[in-house]
Design a protein around this motif. Structure first.
Motif, PDB file in Angstrom:
ATOM      1  N   TYR A 103     -19.346 -23.910  -5.469  1.00 16.84           N
ATOM      2  CA  TYR A 103     -19.525 -23.770  -4.207  1.00 16.84           C
ATOM      3  C   TYR A 103     -20.008 -22.182  -3.743  1.00 16.84           C
ATOM      4  CZ  TYR A 103     -18.254 -28.478  -3.561  1.00 16.84           C
ATOM      5  OH  TYR A 103     -17.892 -29.964  -3.734  1.00 16.84           O
TER       6      TYR A 103
ATOM      7  N   ALA B 247     -20.677 -21.448   0.014  1.00 13.20           N
ATOM      8  CA  ALA B 247     -19.777 -21.748   0.944  1.00 13.20           C
ATOM      9  C   ALA B 247     -18.825 -20.590   1.198  1.00 13.20           C
ATOM     10  CB  ALA B 247     -18.987 -23.010   0.629  1.00 13.20           C
ATOM     11  N   TYR B 248     -18.768 -19.573   0.622  1.00  4.76           N
ATOM     12  CA  TYR B 248     -17.793 -18.507   0.539  1.00  4.76           C
ATOM     13  C   TYR B 248     -18.559 -17.205   1.006  1.00  4.76           C
ATOM     14  CZ  TYR B 248     -15.784 -21.516  -3.059  1.00  4.76           C
ATOM     15  OH  TYR B 248     -15.230 -22.712  -3.600  1.00  4.76           O
ATOM     16  N   GLN B 249     -17.564 -16.125   1.700  1.00 10.17           N
ATOM     17  CA  GLN B 249     -18.094 -15.347   2.252  1.00 10.17           C
ATOM     18  C   GLN B 249     -17.880 -13.933   1.216  1.00 10.17           C
ATOM     19  OE1 GLN B 249     -16.700 -12.255   5.863  1.00 10.17           O
ATOM     20  NE2 GLN B 249     -17.298 -14.367   6.523  1.00 10.17           N
TER      21      GLN B 249
ATOM     22  N   GLY C   9     -23.036 -14.473   3.268  1.00 14.62           N
ATOM     23  CA  GLY C   9     -22.307 -15.956   3.460  1.00 14.62           C
ATOM     24  C   GLY C   9     -22.001 -16.192   4.792  1.00 14.62           C
ATOM     25  N   PRO C  10     -21.308 -17.407   4.895  1.00 17.55           N
ATOM     26  CA  PRO C  10     -20.973 -17.894   6.029  1.00 17.55           C
ATOM     27  C   PRO C  10     -19.999 -17.148   6.914  1.00 17.55           C
ATOM     28  CG  PRO C  10     -21.084 -19.653   4.672  1.00 17.55           C
ATOM     29  CD  PRO C  10     -20.965 -18.472   3.795  1.00 17.55           C
TER      30      PRO C  10
ATOM     31  N   ASP D 250     -17.830 -18.101   9.253  1.00 12.62           N
ATOM     32  CA  ASP D 250     -16.661 -18.638   9.529  1.00 12.62           C
ATOM     33  C   ASP D 250     -15.968 -19.256   8.259  1.00 12.62           C
ATOM     34  OD1 ASP D 250     -18.698 -20.524   8.835  1.00 12.62           O
ATOM     35  OD2 ASP D 250     -18.033 -21.791  10.497  1.00 12.62           O
ATOM     36  N   SER D 251     -16.483 -18.865   7.158  1.00 10.90           N
ATOM     37  CA  SER D 251     -15.948 -19.128   5.742  1.00 10.90           C
ATOM     38  C   SER D 251     -14.375 -18.895   5.577  1.00 10.90           C
ATOM     39  CB  SER D 251     -16.511 -18.660   4.602  1.00 10.90           C
ATOM     40  OG  SER D 251     -15.863 -19.260   3.474  1.00 10.90           O
TER      41      SER D 251
ATOM     42  N   ARG E 126     -12.822 -15.457   1.576  1.00 13.26           N
ATOM     43  CA  ARG E 126     -13.495 -14.227   1.836  1.00 13.26           C
ATOM     44  C   ARG E 126     -13.237 -13.576   0.528  1.00 13.26           C
ATOM     45  NH1 ARG E 126     -13.006 -12.724   8.332  1.00 13.26           N
ATOM     46  NH2 ARG E 126     -13.608 -14.779   9.120  1.00 13.26           N
TER      47      ARG E 126
ATOM     48  N   ALA F 239     -10.168 -22.397  -0.578  1.00 14.40           N
ATOM     49  CA  ALA F 239     -11.278 -23.144  -1.612  1.00 14.40           C
ATOM     50  C   ALA F 239     -11.270 -24.634  -1.817  1.00 14.40           C
ATOM     51  CB  ALA F 239     -11.649 -22.284  -2.983  1.00 14.40           C
TER      52      ALA F 239
ATOM     53  N   ILE G 253     -12.192 -26.616   1.315  1.00 13.65           N
ATOM     54  CA  ILE G 253     -13.897 -26.633   1.089  1.00 13.65           C
ATOM     55  C   ILE G 253     -14.086 -27.839   0.053  1.00 13.65           C
ATOM     56  CG2 ILE G 253     -15.937 -25.809   0.549  1.00 13.65           C
ATOM     57  CD1 ILE G 253     -14.794 -23.031   1.844  1.00 13.65           C
TER      58      ILE G 253
END
Length: 309
Positions: free
Chosen positions: A114, A117-119, A130-131, A133-134, A137, A195, A198
């Motif tokens: 993923y 999906a991570y910052q 990255g997003p 709001d993830s 981080r 994680a 997610i």
């Protein structure tokens, strides 16, 4: 011991103590040879709620409870699933033709499937990737001319292959993953749980299988319109040298690209024709390579990255 140096004073002390303890070494001789790993011994102890803070207490407890320790070491594997390794993979993944079909060998619970999906924040660089709001981080210390991503990877398919895939929706599997994290690393336990949240919301396709016998069949399931990327981190040290070489030949014959992130002691065996400037002393390092071409040296848990010129 070298792997723990500078990362876990607790495990460095335990490793030194075990190396000098004839009784523990004799007991370890009764465990299958591939399972005689320090990380596996210490994780099994923590999974069974044994003490690891002091060598003497650890030794006494381990001897008294060796039947359970040996059974856990035999049944389990060092399947550390560190999402921070995605910070090492991201600069490579972002440069490949998009979209991507990710296939991880030795996927554990699939947390490294993923990367989108991570910052991410790379030390010395102000941009955050990255997003926004993830809940995961990642921060990576970097040296050298790292090619920062111009975009995040677009992942349209994720699959993992493992002899014993783990499921983060199962409390026992999550407890084992937490036991594998070194005692001082509370931030890694927090990251694991974030994680796992997610992954629970969008589980990957994880297949129980062998890296030689089952990889081609799983790779063939990737969508044709996506770039297949087969990758693995700290996996090949767990298999015999002939299997490593056979895997190297196999993965080179697959379409798409191959990212390896393996220990510096393994890299010369699979790429004997390539020399990488790895320091002889100091913490253990991995070699990040794309299609057999070394790109960087990385800390095993993704916390540092030294991009090669």
């Amino acid at each position: 011991m070298r792997e723990a140096r500078g990362q876990s004073a607790t495990y460095e002390r335990l490793a030194l103590a075990v190396a000098e303890d004839a009784r523990l070494l004799d007991l370890l001789d009764g465990v299958p040879e591939p399972r005689r790993q320090p990380n596996l011994l210490f994780a099994a102890t923590r999974y069974l709620n044994g003490p690891v803070g002091e060598p003497a207490a650890f030794r006494d407890w381990a001897v008294r409870n060796w039947t359970e320790v040996a059974a856990t070491m035999t049944a389990r594997r060092t399947q550390t699933n560190e999402a921070a390794r995605c910070g090492v993979l991201l600069p490579v993944l972002a440069r490949l033709p998009q979209p991507l079909a990710l296939l991880e060998v030795g996927a554990s619970a699939g947390l490294c499937l993923y990367p989108d999906a991570y910052q991410y924040r790379y030390a010395g660089h102000s941009r955050v990737f990255g997003p926004v709001d993830s809940p995961v981080r990642l921060r990576c210390e970097v040296t050298g001319p790292i090619p920062l991503p111009s975009r995040m990877p677009e992942v349209v398919w994720r699959a993992g292959l493992d002899l014993n895939p783990l499921d983060v929706t199962r409390d026992d599997d999550l407890r084992w993953l937490e036991a594998l994290i070194w005692p001082e690393h509370g931030h890694r336990r927090q990251r694991l749980r974030a994680a796992a949240g997610i992954v629970r919301a969008d589980p990957p396709h994880l297949v129980r299988g062998d890296l030689l016998a089952d990889l081609p069949r799983l790779a063939a399931r990737a969508p044709r319109e996506a770039t297949l990327v087969v990758f693995h981190s700290s996996v090949l040290y767990q298999v015999p040298a002939p299997t490593r070489l056979a895997f190297t030949e196999l993965v080179r014959g697959l379409p798409g690209h191959w990212i390896s992130n393996e220990g510096a002691e393994v890299f010369p065996e699979i790429f004997p024709e390539i020399t990488v400037p790895v320091p002889a002393d100091g913490p253990q390092l991995s070699v990040l390579a794309l299609d057999g071409r070394p790109l960087a040296l990385a800390a095993p848990h993704g916390q540092r990255l030294e991009w090669l010129s």
